[in-house]
Design a protein around this motif. Structure first.
Motif, PDB file in Angstrom:
ATOM      1  N   ILE A   1       8.615  26.346  16.652  1.00 24.30           N
ATOM      2  CA  ILE A   1       8.761  26.498  18.102  1.00 24.30           C
ATOM      3  C   ILE A   1       8.628  27.978  18.433  1.00 24.30           C
ATOM      4  O   ILE A   1       9.252  28.830  17.778  1.00 24.30           O
ATOM      5  CB  ILE A   1      10.135  25.980  18.573  1.00 24.30           C
ATOM      6  CG1 ILE A   1      10.280  24.494  18.231  1.00 24.30           C
ATOM      7  CG2 ILE A   1      10.321  26.201  20.078  1.00 24.30           C
ATOM      8  CD1 ILE A   1      11.679  23.954  18.428  1.00 24.30           C
ATOM      9  N   ASP A   2       7.831  28.296  19.429  1.00 24.98           N
ATOM     10  CA  ASP A   2       7.670  29.706  19.784  1.00 24.98           C
ATOM     11  C   ASP A   2       8.991  30.279  20.300  1.00 24.98           C
ATOM     12  O   ASP A   2       9.864  29.563  20.796  1.00 24.98           O
ATOM     13  CB  ASP A   2       6.559  29.877  20.825  1.00 24.98           C
ATOM     14  CG  ASP A   2       6.905  29.247  22.155  1.00 24.98           C
ATOM     15  OD1 ASP A   2       7.390  29.961  23.041  1.00 24.98           O
ATOM     16  OD2 ASP A   2       6.704  28.022  22.290  1.00 24.98           O
ATOM     17  N   ARG A   3       9.157  31.566  20.177  1.00 27.18           N
ATOM     18  CA  ARG A   3      10.426  32.227  20.462  1.00 27.18           C
ATOM     19  C   ARG A   3      10.863  32.067  21.921  1.00 27.18           C
ATOM     20  O   ARG A   3      12.042  31.971  22.212  1.00 27.18           O
ATOM     21  CB  ARG A   3      10.323  33.701  20.098  1.00 27.18           C
ATOM     22  CG  ARG A   3      10.026  33.934  18.610  1.00 27.18           C
ATOM     23  CD  ARG A   3       9.938  35.416  18.282  1.00 27.18           C
ATOM     24  NE  ARG A   3       9.637  35.617  16.865  1.00 27.18           N
ATOM     25  CZ  ARG A   3       8.406  35.791  16.387  1.00 27.18           C
ATOM     26  NH1 ARG A   3       7.377  35.769  17.216  1.00 27.18           N
ATOM     27  NH2 ARG A   3       8.202  35.951  15.093  1.00 27.18           N
ATOM     28  N   LEU A   4       9.916  32.030  22.826  1.00 33.81           N
ATOM     29  CA  LEU A   4      10.246  31.954  24.245  1.00 33.81           C
ATOM     30  C   LEU A   4      10.910  30.640  24.627  1.00 33.81           C
ATOM     31  O   LEU A   4      11.821  30.609  25.461  1.00 33.81           O
ATOM     32  CB  LEU A   4       8.978  32.161  25.086  1.00 33.81           C
ATOM     33  CG  LEU A   4       9.146  32.074  26.601  1.00 33.81           C
ATOM     34  CD1 LEU A   4      10.047  33.202  27.094  1.00 33.81           C
ATOM     35  CD2 LEU A   4       7.791  32.129  27.294  1.00 33.81           C
ATOM     36  N   HIS A   5      10.489  29.536  24.012  1.00 31.15           N
ATOM     37  CA  HIS A   5      10.955  28.218  24.426  1.00 31.15           C
ATOM     38  C   HIS A   5      12.069  27.637  23.541  1.00 31.15           C
ATOM     39  O   HIS A   5      12.509  26.516  23.773  1.00 31.15           O
ATOM     40  CB  HIS A   5       9.775  27.225  24.436  1.00 31.15           C
ATOM     41  CG  HIS A   5       8.770  27.519  25.499  1.00 31.15           C
ATOM     42  ND1 HIS A   5       7.654  28.289  25.259  1.00 31.15           N
ATOM     43  CD2 HIS A   5       8.710  27.151  26.804  1.00 31.15           C
ATOM     44  CE1 HIS A   5       6.940  28.383  26.376  1.00 31.15           C
ATOM     45  NE2 HIS A   5       7.552  27.700  27.323  1.00 31.15           N
ATOM     46  N   LEU A   6      12.500  28.382  22.553  1.00 30.76           N
ATOM     47  CA  LEU A   6      13.490  27.829  21.619  1.00 30.76           C
ATOM     48  C   LEU A   6      14.796  27.450  22.322  1.00 30.76           C
ATOM     49  O   LEU A   6      15.427  26.446  21.987  1.00 30.76           O
ATOM     50  CB  LEU A   6      13.765  28.836  20.499  1.00 30.76           C
ATOM     51  CG  LEU A   6      14.689  28.344  19.382  1.00 30.76           C
ATOM     52  CD1 LEU A   6      14.059  27.176  18.628  1.00 30.76           C
ATOM     53  CD2 LEU A   6      15.009  29.482  18.418  1.00 30.76           C
ATOM     54  N   ASP A   7      15.202  28.236  23.302  1.00 34.19           N
ATOM     55  CA  ASP A   7      16.465  27.962  23.986  1.00 34.19           C
ATOM     56  C   ASP A   7      16.427  26.670  24.793  1.00 34.19           C
ATOM     57  O   ASP A   7      17.485  26.166  25.200  1.00 34.19           O
ATOM     58  CB  ASP A   7      16.817  29.130  24.913  1.00 34.19           C
ATOM     59  CG  ASP A   7      17.194  30.385  24.142  1.00 34.19           C
ATOM     60  OD1 ASP A   7      17.536  30.255  22.955  1.00 34.19           O
ATOM     61  OD2 ASP A   7      17.120  31.486  24.721  1.00 34.19           O
ATOM     62  N   ASN A   8      15.232  26.134  25.049  1.00 33.94           N
ATOM     63  CA  ASN A   8      15.123  24.877  25.808  1.00 33.94           C
ATOM     64  C   ASN A   8      15.403  23.652  24.939  1.00 33.94           C
ATOM     65  O   ASN A   8      15.448  22.535  25.454  1.00 33.94           O
ATOM     66  CB  ASN A   8      13.727  24.745  26.418  1.00 33.94           C
ATOM     67  CG  ASN A   8      13.465  25.805  27.473  1.00 33.94           C
ATOM     68  OD1 ASN A   8      14.391  26.345  28.065  1.00 33.94           O
ATOM     69  ND2 ASN A   8      12.199  26.114  27.698  1.00 33.94           N
ATOM     70  N   HIS A   9      15.555  23.856  23.633  1.00 34.28           N
ATOM     71  CA  HIS A   9      15.754  22.743  22.709  1.00 34.28           C
ATOM     72  C   HIS A   9      17.231  22.568  22.388  1.00 34.28           C
ATOM     73  O   HIS A   9      17.938  23.538  22.099  1.00 34.28           O
ATOM     74  CB  HIS A   9      14.966  22.973  21.417  1.00 34.28           C
ATOM     75  CG  HIS A   9      13.489  22.895  21.603  1.00 34.28           C
ATOM     76  ND1 HIS A   9      12.748  21.806  21.199  1.00 34.28           N
ATOM     77  CD2 HIS A   9      12.612  23.772  22.159  1.00 34.28           C
ATOM     78  CE1 HIS A   9      11.475  22.024  21.500  1.00 34.28           C
ATOM     79  NE2 HIS A   9      11.368  23.207  22.072  1.00 34.28           N
ATOM     80  N   THR A  10      17.694  21.325  22.433  1.00 35.48           N
ATOM     81  CA  THR A  10      19.079  21.016  22.078  1.00 35.48           C
ATOM     82  C   THR A  10      19.095  20.084  20.868  1.00 35.48           C
ATOM     83  O   THR A  10      18.248  19.210  20.738  1.00 35.48           O
ATOM     84  CB  THR A  10      19.800  20.342  23.256  1.00 35.48           C
ATOM     85  OG1 THR A  10      19.124  19.120  23.588  1.00 35.48           O
ATOM     86  CG2 THR A  10      19.814  21.254  24.473  1.00 35.48           C
ATOM     87  N   SER A  11      20.039  20.287  19.990  1.00 37.25           N
ATOM     88  CA  SER A  11      20.182  19.470  18.772  1.00 37.25           C
ATOM     89  C   SER A  11      18.919  19.520  17.908  1.00 37.25           C
ATOM     90  O   SER A  11      18.550  18.535  17.274  1.00 37.25           O
ATOM     91  CB  SER A  11      20.498  18.009  19.138  1.00 37.25           C
ATOM     92  OG  SER A  11      21.660  17.928  19.929  1.00 37.25           O
ATOM     93  N   CYS A  12      18.272  20.659  17.896  1.00 41.15           N
ATOM     94  CA  CYS A  12      17.014  20.798  17.155  1.00 41.15           C
ATOM     95  C   CYS A  12      17.266  21.493  15.823  1.00 41.15           C
ATOM     96  O   CYS A  12      18.141  22.350  15.699  1.00 41.15           O
ATOM     97  CB  CYS A  12      16.017  21.604  17.983  1.00 41.15           C
ATOM     98  SG  CYS A  12      14.315  21.462  17.423  1.00 41.15           S
TER      99      CYS A  12
END
Length: 237
Positions: A187-198
């Protein structure tokens, strides 16, 4: 035949009387035969494409077949990859017809609109060279990147960086694990915070050898598309 529509009959013929598996197999029950072959000798059939003949296609009523027909018919009209010609078809996979979801899975948050165009999927190499684009028919569908990778690359890329890489990884391995067996998904660094339980395994920042890799090629290029954002939003896919 000992039983009606048994996939064992064509499987046995193909497995015993062909030095190499045929490039294409057209059969009225190709979906079942495809699953049967891959469950028994995936290496022998790894390059084989299975198709249902036109006469019997109406007997297959899964929405998946209809969706793939619609997608494939629009693929060339809604995409542009001048340096990535098609090497093979997408193929149809048994998992496509399954609606079963995992009880524990990552939930990526994204904004969508009920009527505007979901977006344009773009691909770049690690050096920032633009490969082409595909107009998306639905929000965050892993079928779009899967189809591009499966049809336009002779070999699966060594690394794939994508804002929804966790879902794409699962999608690819559930359909063609042999083709993607050497591919690493991040996952690219910019969008990682949009993922939960990943899984932390998708966190690009955890790999020192990839520290200098620019994972924002797509986002940087998308800034140039803002000038035509309104026009793109009202296009029909």
């Amino acid at each position: 035949m000992a039983s009606n529509e048994s996939p064992n009959v064509p499987f046995t013929i193909l497995r015993t009387r062909f030095k190499r598996a045929p490039r294409q197999v057209i059969y009225d029950n190709a979906c079942k035969l495809h699953e049967y072959c891959l469950n028994r000798d995936p290496l022998f059939f790894k390059e084989t494409e299975f198709y249902i003949d036109r006469l019997h296609l109406d007997n297959h009523t899964t929405s998946l077949v209809l969706e793939l027909q619609r997608y494939n018919s629009q693929d060339d009209e809604l995409s542009f990859f001048p340096c990535l010609p098609k090497y093979r078809s997408r193929g149809r996979f048994q998992k496509d017809a399954s609606q079963v979801k995992n009880k524990v899975h990552c939930t990526k948050k994204y904004a969508g609109h009920p009527s505007l165009l979901p977006g344009v999927f773009t691909i770049f190499c690690p050096h920032g060279i633009y490969y082409g684009f595909q107009v998306m028919a639905s929000n965050e569908s892993p079928n779009v990147p899967f189809t591009i990778l499966r049809t336009r690359f002779k070999r699966a890329p060594r690394q794939v960086i994508y804002d929804n890489a966790c879902k794409l990884h699962e999608y690819c391995l559930n359909r063609d694990p042999l083709f993607f067996k050497e591919t690493e998904f991040y996952i690219d660094r910019l969008h990682l915070d949009n993922h939960t339980s990943c899984s932390y395994g998708y966190n690009l920042s955890m790999y020192p050898e990839l520290e200098k890799l620019n994972s924002q090629c797509n986002e940087q290029a998308n800034t140039g598309l803002k000038r035509i954002k309104d026009q793109l939003s009202y296009m029909t896919a």
